[in-house]
Design an enzyme around this catalytic site. Structure first.
Site, PDB file in Angstrom:
ATOM      1  NE  ARG A  44      -0.487   1.879   3.542  1.00 58.35           N
ATOM      2  CZ  ARG A  44       0.681   2.544   3.648  1.00 58.35           C
ATOM      3  NH1 ARG A  44       1.830   1.908   3.873  1.00 58.35           N
ATOM      4  NH2 ARG A  44       0.713   3.861   3.511  1.00 58.35           N
ATOM      5  N   GLY A  45       0.220   2.422  -0.156  1.00 61.06           N
ATOM      6  CA  GLY A  45       0.982   3.664  -0.306  1.00 61.06           C
ATOM      7  C   GLY A  45       1.085   3.928  -1.802  1.00 61.06           C
ATOM      8  CB  ALA A  46       0.371   6.961  -3.790  1.00 63.34           C
ATOM      9  NE  ARG A  87      -6.153   0.944  -1.919  1.00 60.60           N
ATOM     10  CZ  ARG A  87      -5.559   1.550  -0.887  1.00 60.60           C
ATOM     11  NH1 ARG A  87      -4.250   1.448  -0.722  1.00 60.60           N
ATOM     12  NH2 ARG A  87      -6.265   2.253  -0.027  1.00 60.60           N
ATOM     13  CD  GLN A 191      -3.402   2.864   6.676  1.00 52.01           C
ATOM     14  OE1 GLN A 191      -4.010   3.243   7.673  1.00 52.01           O
ATOM     15  NE2 GLN A 191      -4.016   2.620   5.538  1.00 52.01           N
ATOM     16  CG  ASP A 232      -2.998   8.158  -1.655  1.00 52.27           C
ATOM     17  OD1 ASP A 232      -2.854   8.677  -0.536  1.00 52.27           O
ATOM     18  OD2 ASP A 232      -2.726   6.973  -1.906  1.00 52.27           O
ATOM     19  CG  ASN A 242      -2.324  11.747   2.265  1.00 52.90           C
ATOM     20  OD1 ASN A 242      -1.734  10.875   1.631  1.00 52.90           O
ATOM     21  ND2 ASN A 242      -2.075  11.963   3.538  1.00 52.90           N
ATOM     22  CE  LYS A 243      -5.315   5.869   4.239  1.00 50.55           C
ATOM     23  NZ  LYS A 243      -6.287   5.045   3.451  1.00 50.55           N
TER      24      LYS A 243
HETATM   25  O1  MRU Z   1      -4.710   3.356   1.971  1.00 47.28           O
HETATM   26  P1  MRU Z   1      -3.227   3.552   1.935  1.00 47.28           P
HETATM   27  O2  MRU Z   1      -2.545   3.029   3.147  1.00 47.28           O
HETATM   28  O3  MRU Z   1      -2.615   3.042   0.658  1.00 47.28           O
HETATM   29  O4  MRU Z   1      -3.053   5.128   1.930  1.00 47.28           O
HETATM   30  C1  MRU Z   1      -1.767   5.660   1.868  1.00 47.28           C
HETATM   31  C2  MRU Z   1      -1.724   7.106   2.047  1.00 47.28           C
HETATM   32  O5  MRU Z   1      -2.718   7.786   2.117  1.00 47.28           O
HETATM   33  C3  MRU Z   1      -0.371   7.728   2.042  1.00 47.28           C
HETATM   34  O6  MRU Z   1      -0.339   8.859   2.863  1.00 47.28           O
HETATM   35  C4  MRU Z   1      -0.035   8.152   0.616  1.00 47.28           C
HETATM   36  O7  MRU Z   1      -0.169   7.084  -0.254  1.00 47.28           O
HETATM   37  C5  MRU Z   1       1.309   8.712   0.508  1.00 47.28           C
HETATM   38  S1  MRU Z   1       2.513   7.427   0.453  1.00 47.28           S
HETATM   39  C6  MRU Z   1       3.994   8.064   0.131  1.00 47.28           C
END
Ligand code: MRU
Length: 342
Positions: A44-46, A87, A191, A232, A242-243
């Site tokens: 996970r994470g963009a 996603r 997270q 994201d 973002n999250k």
């Molecule tokens: O749902 P996730 O855990 O994939 O969400 C991740 C985030 O929102 C991060 O803050 C974002 O991807 C930045 S990662 C460098």
């Protein structure tokens, strides 16, 4: 420790759902396994999902048995579609798909397979280079004595590279600056507490974990010098997805007069979208809200909502830190300029 690693004919990742309890590596030989891993947030994470998707596409392409190129491309399209539906919010998956599509223009099937593997490696290398560079650029924003509040997880695990928000924190720490980090736990999937606190502790960077709802208390009491988080998807006008919870932190930062920084590689910028209103927001299973670690904490059958991201309007964002420099208002002009320039 490599969060995402290509092993020639298989993809190895850290299963992020097992952290911090166990550091477990899993290997995938088929693209369907990679799609499933992205959906359940094993990876996970963009930027990391973009890299994993690219390797997943290469794995899937490697398994295609086709008589000719036209048939090959039909089967490849099915694979690309599976990743595109994994996603919706992080643009990095779609960026990876676009690059892989372009790489599939070679003459014959065997050449395409090799070109796709090479392109996946190149996407990975680009993310590593971009996140390391933006981290060193952003480090100058962190001063001695600062308390930096971060949300969700934007470290090496989230980027398959150096990290974005946590990369900046790491780079500043390596420069010898002395500061502290506040990590929000980041409900519903935690997270922040499971991954960010763990990554910072691995690097011996002082971190205090708080619940998301405590952020206002600390910011209002002058205990936080800046908010720094990842992204994201960033629309052409600077609006940033973002999250979930990022927007609330941005409003708190503005109200209390502290900077709100977004750190992201330019692969996260989507100039095709005019504003954040056009960014698709992932709705996840309400069970992630009603349950914690598989244990129900809410009444049976209660209605629960679970948008995984929110959009922070650009007016709340002090600066966006990219590998091509620190971008400030007017974002519509300045984001376009850095994307266009080589
Ligand atoms: O749902 P996730 O855990 O994939 O969400 C991740 C985030 O929102 C991060 O803050 C974002 O991807 C930045 S990662 C460098």
């Amino acid at each position: 420790m490599k969060p995402v690693e290509w092993l020639g004919n298989k993809l190895k990742i850290v299963d992020q759902t097992q952290l911090p309890g166990k550091l477990v590596f899993v290997e995938f030989r088929s693209y369907t396994e990679v799609v499933a891993a992205i959906k359940v947030l094993k990876v996970r994470g963009a930027p990391a999902v973009g890299v994993a998707a690219a390797y997943g596409i290469a794995l899937g392409a490697g398994d295609i048995q086709a008589e000719n190129k036209a048939e090959f491309l039909i089967q490849l399209d099915k694979i690309l579609h599976a990743f595109a539906s994994a996603r919706p919010t992080a643009v990095n998956i779609f960026r990876a798909i676009d690059r892989m599509k372009k790489a599939a223009s070679a003459a014959d099937c065997a050449t395409i397979k090799q070109a796709l593997t090479d392109e996946a490696k190149s996407i990975h290398a680009d993310e590593e280079a971009a996140t390391e560079r933006l981290s060193h650029i952003g480090a100058r924003l962190i001063k001695d004595g600062f308390v930096v509040l971060t949300h969700c997880n934007a470290g090496p695990l989230a980027t398959a590279g150096y990290g974005t928000a946590l990369g900046i924190i790491k780079a500043a720490w390596e420069q010898g600056k002395k500061f502290e980090v506040i990590a929000t736990e980041t409900r519903p999937l935690l997270q922040g507490s499971r991954l960010t606190a763990w990554e910072l502790m691995q690097d011996n960077i002082p971190v205090t974990l708080i619940t998301d709802s405590m952020a206002g208390y600390f910011i209002n009491r002058g205990k936080v010098n800046c908010v720094l988080l990842g992204a994201d998807r960033i629309a052409a006008n600077g609006d940033t997805a973002n999250k979930i919870g990022s927007y609330s932190l941005a409003v708190l930062a503005k109200e209390n007069g502290i900077p709100f920084y977004v750190a992201a590689p330019t692969s996260t910028i989507d100039l095709s979208l005019k504003s954040g209103a056009q960014i698709p927001i992932e709705e996840r299973n309400p069970e992630e809200v009603t349950h914690v670690a598989g244990i129900r904490l809410a009444p049976r059958d209660v209605k629960a909502a679970n948008p995984a991201f929110d959009v922070t309007p650009h007016k709340y964002i002090t600066a966006i830190i990219t590998e091509k420099g620190i971008v400030r208002e007017p974002y519509a002009k300045n984001l376009k300029r850095i994307i266009i320039e080589k």
